[in-house]
Design a protein around this motif. Structure first.
Motif, PDB file in Angstrom:
ATOM      1  N   GLY A  38       0.826  -1.210   0.000  1.00 51.16           N
ATOM      2  CA  GLY A  38       0.000   0.000   0.000  1.00 51.16           C
ATOM      3  C   GLY A  38       0.851   1.248   0.000  1.00 51.16           C
ATOM      4  N   ASN A  40       2.735   2.708   2.152  1.00 56.75           N
ATOM      5  CA  ASN A  40       3.524   2.692   3.376  1.00 56.75           C
ATOM      6  C   ASN A  40       4.933   3.254   3.205  1.00 56.75           C
ATOM      7  OD1 ASN A  40       4.802   0.657   1.985  1.00 56.75           O
ATOM      8  ND2 ASN A  40       4.002  -0.998   3.263  1.00 56.75           N
ATOM      9  N   SER A  74      -6.885  -4.024   6.371  1.00 56.97           N
ATOM     10  CA  SER A  74      -6.328  -2.721   6.027  1.00 56.97           C
ATOM     11  C   SER A  74      -6.452  -1.780   7.211  1.00 56.97           C
ATOM     12  CB  SER A  74      -7.055  -2.123   4.817  1.00 56.97           C
ATOM     13  OG  SER A  74      -8.300  -1.594   5.189  1.00 56.97           O
ATOM     14  N   ASP A  75      -5.614  -0.750   7.192  1.00 55.98           N
ATOM     15  CA  ASP A  75      -5.720   0.246   8.260  1.00 55.98           C
ATOM     16  C   ASP A  75      -6.841   1.237   7.984  1.00 55.98           C
ATOM     17  OD1 ASP A  75      -4.542   1.727   6.224  1.00 55.98           O
ATOM     18  OD2 ASP A  75      -2.768   2.288   7.385  1.00 55.98           O
ATOM     19  N   THR A  76      -7.450   1.142   6.799  1.00 53.47           N
ATOM     20  CA  THR A  76      -8.568   2.029   6.463  1.00 53.47           C
ATOM     21  C   THR A  76      -9.897   1.282   6.467  1.00 53.47           C
ATOM     22  OG1 THR A  76      -8.329   1.585   4.107  1.00 53.47           O
ATOM     23  CG2 THR A  76      -7.096   3.463   5.002  1.00 53.47           C
ATOM     24  N   SER A 134      -5.687   3.628  -1.588  1.00 47.85           N
ATOM     25  CA  SER A 134      -4.949   4.317  -0.531  1.00 47.85           C
ATOM     26  C   SER A 134      -5.036   3.527   0.764  1.00 47.85           C
ATOM     27  CB  SER A 134      -5.505   5.733  -0.331  1.00 47.85           C
ATOM     28  OG  SER A 134      -6.851   5.653   0.083  1.00 47.85           O
ATOM     29  N   GLY A 135      -4.037   3.702   1.590  1.00 45.42           N
ATOM     30  CA  GLY A 135      -3.985   2.988   2.860  1.00 45.42           C
ATOM     31  C   GLY A 135      -2.968   1.872   2.820  1.00 45.42           C
ATOM     32  N   ASN A 136      -2.854   1.203   3.931  1.00 44.34           N
ATOM     33  CA  ASN A 136      -1.928   0.082   4.057  1.00 44.34           C
ATOM     34  C   ASN A 136      -2.722  -1.203   4.242  1.00 44.34           C
ATOM     35  OD1 ASN A 136       0.571   1.600   3.993  1.00 44.34           O
ATOM     36  ND2 ASN A 136      -0.122   2.454   5.942  1.00 44.34           N
ATOM     37  N   TYR A 137      -2.255  -2.257   3.609  1.00 43.79           N
ATOM     38  CA  TYR A 137      -2.951  -3.533   3.613  1.00 43.79           C
ATOM     39  C   TYR A 137      -2.001  -4.621   4.064  1.00 43.79           C
ATOM     40  CZ  TYR A 137      -6.431  -0.911   1.122  1.00 43.79           C
ATOM     41  OH  TYR A 137      -7.378   0.026   0.800  1.00 43.79           O
TER      42      TYR A 137
END
Length: 172
Positions: A38, A40, A74-76, A134-137
């Motif tokens: 992602g 990051n 994910s963080d989102t 978008s975001g981290n996975y």
């Protein structure tokens, strides 16, 4: 029980270079790769975000019969799909559709991905995992390595013959 082959939180980031994937060692049984992709700050994806590239070699008499998504978060909490690609060999020539042998999308509800190319036999195999949203996975994927069917059959036949021979010796 699965063996963790690579965990990015412990072993460092998997390669972000399609031409030089991280080499992993898989053994018979369940081999788990844990990683994150992602936005990051790492690189490798076509849009500049992080992608993971890794390769492994299946030895004589080995076969890959399943690639199972154990977890994907994910963080989102966006629930987007991740992209994965496969190529026979130890690296990708590029990131275009003509540079891969197969691709699949997966998320937290996926199970066995790439069923159309399995089983894979002996030789080099490279995988690419990417998330373009978008975001981290974060993913955890298990690769199941088994004896090739012909090898497993020969092994069982040999064991049966040895047992039969021992039985005949005891009876004779």
């Amino acid at each position: 029980m699965a063996t963790t082959v690579h965990d990015e939180t412990v072993d460092g980031d998997l390669s972000g270079a399609f031409g030089s994937p991280t080499g992993l060692t898989f053994n018979l049984g369940a081999n788990t790769v844990i990683g994150g992709v992602g936005t990051n700050g790492n690189t490798g994806a076509t849009n500049g975000s992080d992608a993971d590239y890794f390769t492994f070699t299946l030895g004589t008499g080995q076969s890959l019969d399943a690639i199972v998504v154990d977890s994907y978060t994910s963080d989102t909490n966006a629930g987007d799909l991740a992209f994965s690609a496969y190529v026979a060999g130890n690296a990708f020539a590029g990131q275009g559709g003509g540079n891969i042998d197969a691709s699949a999308l997966f998320n937290n509800t996926s199970s066995n991905i790439f069923p159309t190319i399995l089983p894979l036999g002996e030789g080099d195999h490279a995988f690419w995992i990417q998330q373009t949203a978008s975001g981290n996975y974060f993913y955890e994927i298990t690769f199941n390595v088994v004896p090739e069917p012909a090898t497993a059959g020969l092994l069982m036949a040999g064991t049966a013959l040895a047992a039969f021979g021992r039985r005949r010796q005891r009876l004779g």
